[in-house]
Motif scaffolding. Structure first.
Motif, PDB file in Angstrom:
ATOM      1  N   ILE A 166      -0.794   6.965   8.436  1.00 52.45           N
ATOM      2  CA  ILE A 166      -1.794   5.924   8.675  1.00 52.45           C
ATOM      3  C   ILE A 166      -1.548   4.713   7.779  1.00 52.45           C
ATOM      4  O   ILE A 166      -2.330   4.403   6.899  1.00 52.45           O
TER       5      ILE A 166
ATOM      6  N   LEU B 298     -15.173  -1.311   9.410  1.00 55.37           N
ATOM      7  CA  LEU B 298     -14.725  -0.374   8.376  1.00 55.37           C
ATOM      8  C   LEU B 298     -15.296   1.016   8.620  1.00 55.37           C
ATOM      9  O   LEU B 298     -14.635   2.028   8.424  1.00 55.37           O
ATOM     10  N   LYS B 299     -16.528   1.042   9.082  1.00 55.74           N
ATOM     11  CA  LYS B 299     -17.162   2.338   9.390  1.00 55.74           C
ATOM     12  C   LYS B 299     -16.399   3.055  10.483  1.00 55.74           C
ATOM     13  O   LYS B 299     -16.140   4.252  10.414  1.00 55.74           O
TER      14      LYS B 299
ATOM     15  N   ILE C  96      -3.438   0.352  10.662  1.00 55.92           N
ATOM     16  CA  ILE C  96      -4.729  -0.323  10.613  1.00 55.92           C
ATOM     17  C   ILE C  96      -4.581  -1.657   9.888  1.00 55.92           C
ATOM     18  O   ILE C  96      -4.047  -1.707   8.786  1.00 55.92           O
TER      19      ILE C  96
ATOM     20  N   ARG D 170       0.836  -1.202   0.000  1.00 59.53           N
ATOM     21  CA  ARG D 170       0.000   0.000   0.000  1.00 59.53           C
ATOM     22  C   ARG D 170       0.873   1.254   0.000  1.00 59.53           C
ATOM     23  O   ARG D 170       0.584   2.225  -0.714  1.00 59.53           O
TER      24      ARG D 170
ATOM     25  N   THR E 258       1.324   6.764   2.908  1.00 55.48           N
ATOM     26  CA  THR E 258       0.166   7.113   3.735  1.00 55.48           C
ATOM     27  C   THR E 258       0.527   8.199   4.743  1.00 55.48           C
ATOM     28  O   THR E 258      -0.239   8.494   5.653  1.00 55.48           O
TER      29      THR E 258
ATOM     30  N   HIS F  67      -1.718   1.112   6.405  1.00 58.51           N
ATOM     31  CA  HIS F  67      -2.797   0.136   6.584  1.00 58.51           C
ATOM     32  C   HIS F  67      -2.719  -0.978   5.561  1.00 58.51           C
ATOM     33  O   HIS F  67      -2.114  -0.816   4.500  1.00 58.51           O
ATOM     34  N   GLY F  68      -3.333  -2.086   5.900  1.00 57.31           N
ATOM     35  CA  GLY F  68      -3.300  -3.210   4.973  1.00 57.31           C
ATOM     36  C   GLY F  68      -4.399  -4.209   5.278  1.00 57.31           C
ATOM     37  O   GLY F  68      -4.948  -4.246   6.390  1.00 57.31           O
ATOM     38  N   LYS F  69      -4.710  -4.983   4.251  1.00 55.97           N
ATOM     39  CA  LYS F  69      -5.713  -6.039   4.397  1.00 55.97           C
ATOM     40  C   LYS F  69      -5.009  -7.378   4.243  1.00 55.97           C
ATOM     41  O   LYS F  69      -4.200  -7.538   3.330  1.00 55.97           O
TER      42      LYS F  69
ATOM     43  N   SER G  39     -10.415   8.054  10.366  1.00 57.35           N
ATOM     44  CA  SER G  39      -9.740   8.837   9.332  1.00 57.35           C
ATOM     45  C   SER G  39     -10.286  10.252   9.288  1.00 57.35           C
ATOM     46  O   SER G  39      -9.550  11.228   9.176  1.00 57.35           O
ATOM     47  N   ARG G  40     -11.600  10.357   9.370  1.00 51.97           N
ATOM     48  CA  ARG G  40     -12.210  11.690   9.333  1.00 51.97           C
ATOM     49  C   ARG G  40     -11.788  12.526  10.537  1.00 51.97           C
ATOM     50  O   ARG G  40     -11.472  13.709  10.403  1.00 51.97           O
TER      51      ARG G  40
ATOM     52  N   VAL H  84      -6.815  -5.012   8.716  1.00 51.17           N
ATOM     53  CA  VAL H  84      -8.158  -5.606   8.660  1.00 51.17           C
ATOM     54  C   VAL H  84      -8.107  -6.905   7.840  1.00 51.17           C
ATOM     55  O   VAL H  84      -7.297  -7.043   6.939  1.00 51.17           O
TER      56      VAL H  84
ATOM     57  N   ASN I  97     -18.674  -4.530   7.921  1.00 53.13           N
ATOM     58  CA  ASN I  97     -18.842  -3.108   7.681  1.00 53.13           C
ATOM     59  C   ASN I  97     -18.677  -2.255   8.933  1.00 53.13           C
ATOM     60  O   ASN I  97     -18.186  -1.148   8.856  1.00 53.13           O
TER      61      ASN I  97
ATOM     62  N   SER J 269     -13.338   4.460   9.111  1.00 54.80           N
ATOM     63  CA  SER J 269     -13.561   5.661   8.301  1.00 54.80           C
ATOM     64  C   SER J 269     -13.794   6.865   9.206  1.00 54.80           C
ATOM     65  O   SER J 269     -13.367   7.972   8.913  1.00 54.80           O
TER      66      SER J 269
END
Lengths: 463, 147
Positions: free
Chosen positions: B65, B114-115, B103, B51, B57, B67-69, B121-122, B105, B111, B118
């Motif tokens: 930040i 993930l929410k 992060i 990423r 990032t 991050h990876g899946k 992040s905001r 995941v 969800n 998000s």
């Protein structure tokens, strides 16, 4: 002012949302309304509705991944990276606000450009000649119309302003019209060496009374003659410099000149006289049919060869003091975009959101006599749109002829209407344009189908 | 799910020792592995570095930040790290970064996780939040920022 934005990034975990937040904060700071759709790993959130997009001044796409732009057709789009939105959101908002709604206009410009590039052969050469002639006709026609403010005969009084205006318009601009037409037709065919014989041939055509038809023929003959001579005269190396400066212009001018004087001039004059007399005597059913045909031609290909044929014919007749066909073609050339613009207001369910937006620009195109403004609508549904606009234009052309409306300026749309004496029977002329516009819109309403279902939102790729 | 539900004081380090970007990421992933939230260090490290290869990032404002899946992630997790001296994280604004959220995941995250991410992040785009994180001296204070 409202903006919409889409943010998206490769993993869809962090940047998508940071960019959204950054844009929202920056917009808030500037007192600008913004709606940001996030396309992240959660899927699409805060999805933009058709209404949001329609209301927006511009679209910001901040994406590392691909975001489909189809939804935003007709909208100014600012594409940036996600990082840019996070790093300098204020600048991004400012740039988006500065974008102008000119995509639709630009599209029409591109179509016009593309068409002129596609033109080949004789048609291309004729159009080159016409395009160089037009400014003369505009300036001359309006100068003459202005001279009539002082009375139709006022220019006969020497030393008056009316006489000066007539000298500018009739004596100079209109006198140059046919030579320039002919000269630049030849120029288009044979480049620079074609200009001199073309100008001379055109000047002779005007002198012998062969009018614009004579000018067209003179230009073509001059151009192809020079072209032929260029290819076939072989000179020794030392004398080659003489070819473009002495041999080509002299031989071709003599050839074209003698041909115009002894062979072509007289029959062309006869033809012009007959046509002029016939056109001037047109009334009733004949005038109606003639106007309808000219009108339908204007709408048929919206600025293509058929349209230009009708238009060129009308412009050429201005030089022969026949002004009615010019009025008919301008009315008929204005109604396609105007009628479609009206249709987007009357029949919202028959147009996509993008087309409804484009309808606003079509008003401007219509009043400016840019028939090409109808093309984006016709392109998406030609079999229903083209018959509609042809019908409306035929009505406009026919009524204009029947009312005996005449027009001395070959272009300018409604902006020439207030010029005194530019239009005869202004009231009838306005009625013709309005009727054509309304008929076009009604025909569109009758023929065009409702758009069913909502716009498909394509599957969005997520990584 | 709230952000605070995803924070774990065992996954916070307020004094990162690493001196460079790769070191910071390594140090934070080690915490995940140690706590058993990730089965394969190699897999998550590769996901995160892949990423970073697309675009750093390090979003600027002192924040990174990564991050990876990965399928080897057992539970969606946030690792909080802070470097006192600041790290060159190849930031957009070319300034050193001090605060890091790593992060991780699973490929098929729910969800709700993930929410929450998000939302995190905001929140980081808010200057006040960033200042509070900079000042935080205990895991408790970090936690409080997001309440």
């Amino acid at each position: 002012m409202k903006l919409v934005a889409v943010t998206s990034c490769p993993t869809g975990i962090a940047h998508t949302y940071m960019a959204a937040e950054a844009l929202e904060n920056a917009a808030k700071g500037k007192g600008v309304e913004i709606k940001v759709e996030t396309q992240g790993s959660i899927g699409v959130e805060n999805e933009l509705s058709e209404k949001d997009i329609a209301e927006a001044h511009a679209v910001i796409i901040a994406a590392g991944a691909n975001v489909s732009k189809e939804r935003f057709e007709g909208k100014p789009v600012l594409e940036i990276s996600v990082s840019e939105a996070i790093k300098s959101p204020k600048e991004v908002i400012e740039r988006a606000l500065k974008l102008e709604k000119k995509n639709y206009m630009r599209k029409v410009e591109e179509i016009k450009q593309q068409r002129s590039e596609e033109r080949t052969g004789i048609f291309k050469h004729l159009m080159t000649g016409v395009s160089f002639m037009l400014p003369l006709v505009v300036a001359g026609g309006i100068a003459i119309a202005l001279s009539f403010i002082f009375g139709i005969e006022a220019f006969k009084e020497e030393g008056t302003l009316a006489a000066a205006l007539m000298q500018i318009g009739g004596g100079s601009a209109f006198a140059l019209m046919i030579p320039i037409l002919s000269g630049y037709i030849a120029f288009s065919i044979a480049d620079r060496p074609g200009l001199a014989p073309g100008l001379i041939g055109g000047s002779l055509a005007a002198q012998v009374g062969a009018g614009f038809l004579g000018g067209l023929i003179a230009g073509l003959i001059a151009g192809y003659t020079v072209d032929f001579l260029k290819k076939n005269i072989k000179l020794p190396k030392g004398l080659q410099g003489l070819k473009p400066i002495l041999i080509l212009p002299l031989l071709s001018s003599l050839f074209v000149g003698l041909l115009m004087i002894y062979v072509i001039g007289r029959p062309m004059k006869g033809l012009m006289d007959v046509m002029t007399a016939w056109l001037q005597s047109l009334s009733g059913t004949n005038a109606l049919l003639f106007g309808a045909i000219l009108g339908a031609m204007m709408a048929f290909d919206m600025g293509g060869p058929i349209n230009k044929t009708a238009y060129t014919f009308a412009v050429g007749l201005l030089g022969a003091n026949v002004f009615e066909p010019q009025a008919a073609v301008m009315a008929a050339g204005m109604t396609p975009p105007l009628g479609l613009a009206l249709a987007t207001v009357l029949y919202k369910n028959k147009f996509s959101q993008g087309e409804i937006e484009a309808g606003k620009a079509a008003w401007v195109m219509g009043i400016s006599f840019i028939t090409e403004g109808a093309i984006p609508f016709a392109a998406s549904d030609p079999l229903r749109v083209i018959p509609s606009i042809m019908t409306g234009s035929a009505v406009a052309g026919a009524l204009s002829m029947v009312f005996g409306a005449s027009l001395r300026a070959p272009h300018g749309g409604i902006f020439v209407l207030p010029i005194p004496n530019a239009v005869d029977n202004l009231g009838g002329y306005v009625v013709a344009i309005l009727a054509g516009t309304i008929v076009t819109a009604l025909m569109v309403g009758l023929l065009k189908k409702n758009i069913t279902g909502s716009v498909k939102v394509e599957a969005r790729q997520k990584i | 799910m709230k952000i605070t539900d995803m924070l774990n004081e065992k996954l916070m380090n307020l004094d990162l020792k690493a001196n460079d970007k790769a070191g910071v990421i390594n140090e934070m992933i080690d915490m995940l592995v140690y706590e058993g939230f990730v089965l394969s260090k190699k897999a998550i490290l590769k996901a995160v570095m892949d990423r970073e290869a697309i675009a750093s990032t390090g979003v600027g404002m002192g924040i990174g930040i990564p991050h990876g899946k990965s399928n080897t992630v057992v539970k969606p997790s946030i690792v909080f790290g802070k470097s006192i001296k600041g790290i060159d994280f190849e930031s957009l604004d070319e300034q050193p970064s001090y605060i890091f959220f790593l992060i991780a995941v699973p490929e098929d995250s729910a969800n709700e996780h993930l929410k929450a991410l998000s939302q995190l992040s905001r929140r980081l785009m808010n200057q006040e939040v960033r200042e509070q994180l900079m000042k935080a001296e205990s895991t408790e204070e970090v936690y409080k920022v997001f309440i």
